[in-house]
Structure formats: C-alpha cells, structure tokens
Design a protein around this motif. Sequence first.
Motif, PDB file in Angstrom:
ATOM      1  N   UNK A  92       1.157  -1.432  -0.064  1.00  0.00           N
ATOM      2  CA  UNK A  92      -0.269   0.089   0.003  1.00  0.00           C
ATOM      3  C   UNK A  92       0.969   1.263  -0.245  1.00  0.00           C
ATOM      4  N   UNK A  93       0.286   1.826  -1.188  1.00  0.00           N
ATOM      5  CA  UNK A  93       1.542   3.625  -1.131  1.00  0.00           C
ATOM      6  C   UNK A  93       0.884   4.114  -2.417  1.00  0.00           C
ATOM      7  N   UNK A  94       1.471   5.466  -1.955  1.00  0.00           N
ATOM      8  CA  UNK A  94       1.278   6.760  -2.813  1.00  0.00           C
ATOM      9  C   UNK A  94       2.371   7.021  -3.164  1.00  0.00           C
ATOM     10  N   UNK A  95       3.066   7.356  -4.206  1.00  0.00           N
ATOM     11  CA  UNK A  95       4.823   7.274  -4.087  1.00  0.00           C
ATOM     12  C   UNK A  95       4.183   8.821  -5.296  1.00  0.00           C
ATOM     13  N   UNK A  96       4.583  10.019  -4.817  1.00  0.00           N
ATOM     14  CA  UNK A  96       4.432  11.034  -5.845  1.00  0.00           C
ATOM     15  C   UNK A  96       5.823  11.803  -6.692  1.00  0.00           C
ATOM     16  N   UNK A  97       6.007  12.330  -7.562  1.00  0.00           N
ATOM     17  CA  UNK A  97       7.311  12.326  -8.008  1.00  0.00           C
ATOM     18  C   UNK A  97       8.558  11.627  -9.714  1.00  0.00           C
ATOM     19  N   UNK A  98       9.484  12.376  -9.877  1.00  0.00           N
ATOM     20  CA  UNK A  98       9.742  11.106 -10.878  1.00  0.00           C
ATOM     21  C   UNK A  98      11.283  10.793 -10.459  1.00  0.00           C
ATOM     22  N   UNK A  99      11.958  11.416  -9.527  1.00  0.00           N
ATOM     23  CA  UNK A  99      12.611  11.031  -8.608  1.00  0.00           C
ATOM     24  C   UNK A  99      13.793  10.707 -10.350  1.00  0.00           C
ATOM     25  N   UNK A 100      14.553   9.411 -10.162  1.00  0.00           N
ATOM     26  CA  UNK A 100      15.607   9.106 -10.972  1.00  0.00           C
ATOM     27  C   UNK A 100      14.837   8.524 -12.509  1.00  0.00           C
ATOM     28  N   UNK A 101      15.098   8.879 -13.245  1.00  0.00           N
ATOM     29  CA  UNK A 101      14.345   8.396 -14.562  1.00  0.00           C
ATOM     30  C   UNK A 101      14.188   6.815 -14.844  1.00  0.00           C
ATOM     31  N   UNK A 102      15.792   5.992 -14.637  1.00  0.00           N
ATOM     32  CA  UNK A 102      15.716   4.990 -14.539  1.00  0.00           C
ATOM     33  C   UNK A 102      14.444   4.112 -13.459  1.00  0.00           C
ATOM     34  N   UNK A 103      14.072   4.325 -13.265  1.00  0.00           N
ATOM     35  CA  UNK A 103      13.115   3.833 -11.616  1.00  0.00           C
ATOM     36  C   UNK A 103      12.121   4.426 -11.970  1.00  0.00           C
ATOM     37  N   UNK A 104      11.452   5.171 -12.546  1.00  0.00           N
ATOM     38  CA  UNK A 104       9.781   5.043 -13.142  1.00  0.00           C
ATOM     39  C   UNK A 104       9.033   4.355 -13.797  1.00  0.00           C
ATOM     40  N   UNK A 105       9.571   3.489 -14.597  1.00  0.00           N
ATOM     41  CA  UNK A 105       9.225   1.952 -15.455  1.00  0.00           C
ATOM     42  C   UNK A 105       8.939   1.391 -13.432  1.00  0.00           C
ATOM     43  N   UNK A 106       9.838   0.906 -13.003  1.00  0.00           N
ATOM     44  CA  UNK A 106       9.765   0.114 -12.036  1.00  0.00           C
ATOM     45  C   UNK A 106       8.132   0.509 -10.937  1.00  0.00           C
ATOM     46  N   UNK A 107       8.185   1.670 -10.806  1.00  0.00           N
ATOM     47  CA  UNK A 107       6.919   2.426 -10.045  1.00  0.00           C
ATOM     48  C   UNK A 107       5.767   2.234 -10.821  1.00  0.00           C
ATOM     49  N   UNK A 108       6.396   2.639 -11.960  1.00  0.00           N
ATOM     50  CA  UNK A 108       4.552   1.714 -12.519  1.00  0.00           C
ATOM     51  C   UNK A 108       3.886   0.741 -13.158  1.00  0.00           C
ATOM     52  N   UNK A 109       5.373  -0.279 -12.459  1.00  0.00           N
ATOM     53  CA  UNK A 109       5.085  -1.945 -13.405  1.00  0.00           C
ATOM     54  C   UNK A 109       4.290  -2.375 -11.798  1.00  0.00           C
ATOM     55  N   UNK A 110       5.197  -1.432 -10.827  1.00  0.00           N
ATOM     56  CA  UNK A 110       4.318  -1.970  -9.258  1.00  0.00           C
ATOM     57  C   UNK A 110       2.743  -1.742  -9.099  1.00  0.00           C
ATOM     58  N   UNK A 111       2.679  -0.088  -9.971  1.00  0.00           N
ATOM     59  CA  UNK A 111       1.382   0.230  -9.075  1.00  0.00           C
ATOM     60  C   UNK A 111      -0.098  -0.476 -10.230  1.00  0.00           C
ATOM     61  N   UNK A 112      -0.958  -0.286  -8.895  1.00  0.00           N
ATOM     62  CA  UNK A 112      -1.729  -0.921  -9.858  1.00  0.00           C
ATOM     63  C   UNK A 112      -2.768   0.505 -10.793  1.00  0.00           C
ATOM     64  N   UNK A 113      -2.633   1.592  -9.880  1.00  0.00           N
ATOM     65  CA  UNK A 113      -3.098   2.808 -10.450  1.00  0.00           C
ATOM     66  C   UNK A 113      -1.920   3.447 -10.497  1.00  0.00           C
ATOM     67  N   UNK A 114      -1.950   4.035 -12.283  1.00  0.00           N
ATOM     68  CA  UNK A 114      -1.075   5.627 -12.443  1.00  0.00           C
ATOM     69  C   UNK A 114      -1.835   6.839 -12.546  1.00  0.00           C
ATOM     70  N   UNK A 115      -0.840   7.854 -12.035  1.00  0.00           N
ATOM     71  CA  UNK A 115      -2.135   8.963 -12.492  1.00  0.00           C
ATOM     72  C   UNK A 115      -0.747   9.974 -13.081  1.00  0.00           C
ATOM     73  N   UNK A 116      -0.911  10.600 -14.148  1.00  0.00           N
ATOM     74  CA  UNK A 116      -0.240  11.403 -15.206  1.00  0.00           C
ATOM     75  C   UNK A 116      -0.578  13.043 -14.909  1.00  0.00           C
ATOM     76  N   UNK A 117       0.901  13.440 -14.181  1.00  0.00           N
ATOM     77  CA  UNK A 117      -0.018  14.926 -14.690  1.00  0.00           C
ATOM     78  C   UNK A 117       0.492  16.030 -15.548  1.00  0.00           C
TER      79      UNK A 117
END
Length: 169
Positions: free
Chosen positions: A60-85
């Motif tokens: 259970x988490x809400x992760x907000x932000x970009x961080x390092x470009x190389x880790x964004x795909x990991x976050x998206x892969x693990x997420x159930x929901x993606x909100x893209x601003x």
Amino acid sequence: MRIAIIGNAGSGKSTLAVKLSRQLDIPVCEIDKLLWQEGWVPAPRVFYEEAHNSVIRDDNWIIEGLGMLETIDQRIDRANHVIFCDFPLWQHFWLLAERQLKWAHGTLELPPGGQKKMPPTQALFETVWRVDRDWMPTIRGLVSDARQSKSVQIIASFEELENFEFVRE
C-alpha cells in the motif's frame, strides 16, 4: 493499493498525493525526500535506489514524483493505478512561480522534499524545461504502455487537477 503519481515539477503531485492519502488511508512517499538531502544536495545513488526499492515492495502506497528516470518504469510496473500530470510547459512554469513566491513569503505549506531552503528559481525552471524536453517523451510512452494492464488517469491542466476524482477500476 499502489498509486504512482508522476509528472514534472509544479504539477500539483504532492497536493494530490496528500488528498488521496487522506481519502484512501494510504501512506505517501515523496520521491524528493529520497532523492535530495538538506540544501538540495543529491542523495547517494545507492541510498536512493535502496529506499525506492523498499517502498515499491510494500503493498500500500502512494508515490509521487519523478526521482531518477531509470526507476519510473519500476514504479509504474508495481502500481495498480497511475496518475500522470502532463500539463503544458507554461502551466508548470506558472505554478512553480506561484510556489516560489509562497516559499519566499513563508506561506508554502508543502515544501518539496521537506526542504527548508528554496531552490534557485532559474535552476528550477531550467530543470523543468530539460525534463519536459528529455524525459517526458519516455514517460509518456511508459504511461501509454501501462494502459494495457492498469488503471491510468491523465491530468492535462490545472482545471483538471482541481476537479480530479480518483477512479478505482
């Protein structure tokens, strides 16, 4: 439930994350707190990656932000929901200018990364411009691919952000 909120600086990610955290009773991880040490000094890469990996392993988490470009795909892969601003660049600049003014006047409620010191405006704007030019095409592709397997909501303007309703699919 795992929600990734992604977007360039000044798109309201932190405010939205706090709002959703209260509504859904899910903890928020602000990527800037992993990425930056006090005074806008970059955290060691190994620290960032270990902390990021630890957070995305949770259920259970809400992760907000970009961080390092190389880790964004990991976050998206693990997420159930993606909100893209994904605002037009000028809206990011507008919202950042407002944030910088609030910070300068001591009225900013959510300083990025919990930082005490305001970032230099010129450097901030240059970073946002570079992210828009260099990162956003990749991020848009990742978000588009995510639509195949998970809930994706895109917020394309300040008005949409103000009227945003989280949709569970």
